[in-house]
Scaffold this active site. Sequence first.
Site, short mmCIF file in Angstrom:
data_model
loop_
_atom_site.label_atom_id
_atom_site.label_comp_id
_atom_site.label_asym_id
_atom_site.label_seq_id
_atom_site.Cartn_x
_atom_site.Cartn_y
_atom_site.Cartn_z
N GLU A 1 0.81 -1.22 0.00
CA GLU A 1 0.00 0.00 0.00
C GLU A 1 0.84 1.27 0.00
O GLU A 1 0.42 2.31 0.51
CB GLU A 1 -0.97 0.00 1.19
CG GLU A 1 -1.93 -1.17 1.20
CD GLU A 1 -2.85 -1.20 2.42
OE1 GLU A 1 -2.80 -0.26 3.22
OE2 GLU A 1 -3.60 -2.17 2.56
N GLU B 1 -5.78 -7.99 0.39
CA GLU B 1 -6.46 -7.65 1.64
C GLU B 1 -7.90 -7.30 1.31
O GLU B 1 -8.18 -6.67 0.29
CB GLU B 1 -5.83 -6.43 2.34
CG GLU B 1 -4.59 -6.68 3.12
CD GLU B 1 -4.14 -5.43 3.88
OE1 GLU B 1 -4.99 -4.64 4.31
OE2 GLU B 1 -2.91 -5.25 4.03
#
Length: 417
Positions: A261, A353
Amino acid sequence: MKIIEIEFIIEKQKYYDLYLNHTPLNQFSKTHVFINNLAFGEIQFPQGETHSYIGELKLKPGKYSFKINLPQEDFKIISLEIKEKDYSTTKITNYKIRPNLSDNAKRLLEFLQKIYSKYIIAGQHTNTALGPEIAYIEYFTGKKPALRGFDLLSYTPAVRTQDMTPHALIEIEGNKGSIEKAIEWAKDLGGIITLCWHWYAPLGGKDKTFYTVNTDFNLEEALLNGTEENKTLLRDIEIIAEKLSILRDLDIPILWRPLHEADGKWFWWGAKGPENYKKLYMLLYEIFTEKYRLNNLIWIWNAPHPEWKIEKDLYDIAGIDHYAPPGNYGPMKFSYDLLLRLTDNEKLVALTENGPIPDPDLLFEYEAYFLWFMPWFGDFVFNENFNSKEHFKKVYNHEKVITLENLKNLTHLFLSC
């Protein structure tokens, strides 16, 4: 955030490309889209563009609702454009296994390549070595995930920081022993493992220093030879490499998701922009693959943004992290399409995720062929607002979902073909 809804009617069952004509944005933006109130994932708007591709859908005749969260208050949609086509263009082509991998890592990648579009692997992230999420899922479904996610957050020296909250301390202590549990999961249970690393800033800060707001650690300085930041950065990399060497020596392949991320910039490894992130990724890659010969690592690029793209010979799988609203089990198809575009349709892709687990029926109906799903730990499992017990039962007993119980048989089936 303002939501706009557009209704449209489809008369023929076909594949369709969807586009938005809109006012330009002064910076890159992204937002979420819903079709008939189901989460279809993330779309991106490049800076200055007025015509943006959303993704592909295979649609049946009927009435549809298209909802979008506007990325900015002054953003205006001029039209939703829907173009019919004869076949899907969102399929992986020309996938090549990266050379110099261990035999077991190649074998796992071959398996992933062969199940693509046929099955999806049940994954579950566990933030602690104990991993109570696994027992909870098994209690209600009778099955375990085939893929278990672990974190290396407690394995570097600078995890003790100023003003630590009880939550951070408990998380660090609970995380210890994750390497041993990962070995047990792979060797004793025959499961697959994936590792991420919430990297506490090498020079500390306050509380959870992997967050940009909690540290003044400067990645730009850390990439300069001889600085204090550089010395501690390299120290941490070497420590993690030594830990991963334990798994290499046991010939355990790892789905390795480093610097995740980064494009969000909420972690310090993304705070200094894409070029510094790429330099850090390359440094990590070189030390791990050249100095430590960690050929058991299957690398996952997890910064899905056009400006943050890593060279394709430096990773094996592309991943996206997307959290739909609680209880929304939509297929995330536009997130899948986005990953394929960013990799030129040449890489396997995964939902690395998520919160709610996409409904497998919808995943295969809309041809969103993620390799696996991976709910985050804690409430995303235990709180029924995110994933109900009934939903877990459906998912884990679905004929196209690979759990620990059928992993061995399917591995043997696909790799003996």
